[in-house]
Design a protein around this motif. Structure first.
Motif, PDB file in Angstrom:
ATOM      1  N   LYS A  98      48.273  66.506 -21.932  1.00  0.00           N
ATOM      2  CA  LYS A  98      48.402  65.228 -21.238  1.00  0.00           C
ATOM      3  C   LYS A  98      49.340  64.289 -21.994  1.00  0.00           C
ATOM      4  O   LYS A  98      49.323  64.246 -23.218  1.00  0.00           O
ATOM      5  N   PRO A  99      50.116  63.500 -21.253  1.00  0.00           N
ATOM      6  CA  PRO A  99      50.956  62.484 -21.912  1.00  0.00           C
ATOM      7  C   PRO A  99      50.088  61.306 -22.357  1.00  0.00           C
ATOM      8  O   PRO A  99      48.907  61.224 -22.018  1.00  0.00           O
ATOM      9  N   ASP A 100      50.692  60.383 -23.114  1.00  0.00           N
ATOM     10  CA  ASP A 100      49.950  59.198 -23.531  1.00  0.00           C
ATOM     11  C   ASP A 100      49.922  58.172 -22.409  1.00  0.00           C
ATOM     12  O   ASP A 100      50.419  58.422 -21.304  1.00  0.00           O
ATOM     13  N   GLN A 101      49.377  57.005 -22.693  1.00  0.00           N
ATOM     14  CA  GLN A 101      49.225  55.966 -21.668  1.00  0.00           C
ATOM     15  C   GLN A 101      50.563  55.444 -21.146  1.00  0.00           C
ATOM     16  O   GLN A 101      50.618  54.839 -20.080  1.00  0.00           O
ATOM     17  N   TYR A 102      51.644  55.682 -21.900  1.00  0.00           N
ATOM     18  CA  TYR A 102      52.975  55.260 -21.460  1.00  0.00           C
ATOM     19  C   TYR A 102      53.753  56.425 -20.851  1.00  0.00           C
ATOM     20  O   TYR A 102      54.963  56.352 -20.684  1.00  0.00           O
ATOM     21  N   ASN A 103      53.054  57.521 -20.584  1.00  0.00           N
ATOM     22  CA  ASN A 103      53.609  58.734 -19.994  1.00  0.00           C
ATOM     23  C   ASN A 103      54.636  59.426 -20.895  1.00  0.00           C
ATOM     24  O   ASN A 103      55.543  60.101 -20.416  1.00  0.00           O
ATOM     25  N   ARG A 104      54.479  59.246 -22.210  1.00  0.00           N
ATOM     26  CA  ARG A 104      55.355  59.936 -23.158  1.00  0.00           C
ATOM     27  C   ARG A 104      54.754  61.304 -23.478  1.00  0.00           C
ATOM     28  O   ARG A 104      53.531  61.464 -23.500  1.00  0.00           O
ATOM     29  N   ILE A 105      55.613  62.250 -23.772  1.00  0.00           N
ATOM     30  CA  ILE A 105      55.154  63.565 -24.200  1.00  0.00           C
ATOM     31  C   ILE A 105      54.569  63.427 -25.594  1.00  0.00           C
ATOM     32  O   ILE A 105      55.195  62.862 -26.490  1.00  0.00           O
ATOM     33  N   LEU A 106      53.362  63.933 -25.776  1.00  0.00           N
ATOM     34  CA  LEU A 106      52.714  63.947 -27.084  1.00  0.00           C
ATOM     35  C   LEU A 106      52.799  65.359 -27.638  1.00  0.00           C
ATOM     36  O   LEU A 106      52.584  66.331 -26.900  1.00  0.00           O
ATOM     37  N   ALA A 107      53.116  65.477 -28.914  1.00  0.00           N
ATOM     38  CA  ALA A 107      53.233  66.801 -29.518  1.00  0.00           C
ATOM     39  C   ALA A 107      53.065  66.704 -31.022  1.00  0.00           C
ATOM     40  O   ALA A 107      53.227  65.642 -31.619  1.00  0.00           O
ATOM     41  N   GLU A 108      52.737  67.849 -31.606  1.00  0.00           N
ATOM     42  CA  GLU A 108      52.802  67.977 -33.055  1.00  0.00           C
ATOM     43  C   GLU A 108      54.037  68.813 -33.335  1.00  0.00           C
ATOM     44  O   GLU A 108      54.206  69.893 -32.762  1.00  0.00           O
ATOM     45  N   CYS A 109      54.899  68.311 -34.194  1.00  0.00           N
ATOM     46  CA  CYS A 109      56.171  68.973 -34.458  1.00  0.00           C
ATOM     47  C   CYS A 109      56.204  69.511 -35.891  1.00  0.00           C
ATOM     48  O   CYS A 109      55.584  68.931 -36.794  1.00  0.00           O
ATOM     49  N   PHE A 110      56.950  70.586 -36.064  1.00  0.00           N
ATOM     50  CA  PHE A 110      56.978  71.306 -37.334  1.00  0.00           C
ATOM     51  C   PHE A 110      58.405  71.584 -37.780  1.00  0.00           C
ATOM     52  O   PHE A 110      59.293  71.795 -36.946  1.00  0.00           O
ATOM     53  N   VAL A 111      58.601  71.604 -39.093  1.00  0.00           N
ATOM     54  CA  VAL A 111      59.837  72.054 -39.728  1.00  0.00           C
ATOM     55  C   VAL A 111      59.415  73.084 -40.764  1.00  0.00           C
ATOM     56  O   VAL A 111      58.541  72.799 -41.595  1.00  0.00           O
ATOM     57  N   ASN A 112      59.990  74.268 -40.690  1.00  0.00           N
ATOM     58  CA  ASN A 112      59.618  75.356 -41.613  1.00  0.00           C
ATOM     59  C   ASN A 112      58.100  75.558 -41.662  1.00  0.00           C
ATOM     60  O   ASN A 112      57.507  75.674 -42.730  1.00  0.00           O
ATOM     61  N   ASN A 113      57.470  75.545 -40.503  1.00  0.00           N
ATOM     62  CA  ASN A 113      56.017  75.739 -40.344  1.00  0.00           C
ATOM     63  C   ASN A 113      55.165  74.649 -40.985  1.00  0.00           C
ATOM     64  O   ASN A 113      53.970  74.809 -41.165  1.00  0.00           O
TER      65      ASN A 113
END
Length: 166
Positions: A98-113
């Motif tokens: 689900k997006p946040d209250q402002y309809n932004r994509i929410l994600a956890e992002c990774f660099v080199n795991n």
């Protein structure tokens, strides 16, 4: 003569395929850091879930902290730490349903795991956003106990700053 011509066509074809493959592999990922908890990844705006960082720019104001009696733009500081961490590495994000209250994509992002959110919180440049997640509380407590990053400053939590930007 015919075999030589066929051989040249074959070699040229192989080289073109290799060249096309190399071009596709070399196509760089486009990452733009908006602030400490938001990036644009190949043109898509992504808000890091479970964390909050000081505001780089909010309603005409830049959030400040006091570091060794000097006012600093702590939102910009968090942004720079994220830029340096990402550098030229590939960013991979795991999107939430689900997006946040402002309809932004929410994600956890990774660099080199390595989770960028965990890195920012544990190094003291982001806060566990307890209102929405309990995931990074331990990392925040570590940063606070060791006076890392913003924990060595006088600051206002970003959610409080947004209520009353000064």
């Amino acid at each position: 003569m015919y075999l030589k011509k066929r051989k040249n066509i074959f070699l040229t074809s192989v080289l073109l395929v290799v060249f096309a493959f190399t071009i596709n592999q070399a196509k760089a990922q486009e990452v733009k850091v908006v602030d400490g908890d938001t990036i644009h990844l190949d043109g898509i705006k992504i808000r890091f879930s479970g964390i909050d960082t000081p505001e780089s720019y909010y309603r005409g104001k830049r959030q400040q902290c006091t570091f060794e009696k000097v006012k600093v733009y702590c939102g910009y500081w968090s942004k720079i730490v994220l830029i340096e961490k990402i550098a030229d590495h590939k960013v991979i994000c795991i999107k939430e349903e689900k997006p946040d209250q402002y309809n932004r994509i929410l994600a956890e992002c990774f660099v080199n795991n390595e989770s960028l959110s965990k890195y920012l919180v544990r190094s003291g440049f982001a806060f566990a956003y307890r209102k929405y997640s309990k995931k990074f509380i331990e990392d925040e407590e570590y940063a606070k106990a060791n006076k890392l990053g913003l924990w060595q400053t006088e600051f206002q939590f970003p959610w409080d700053f947004r209520k009353n930007p000064k």
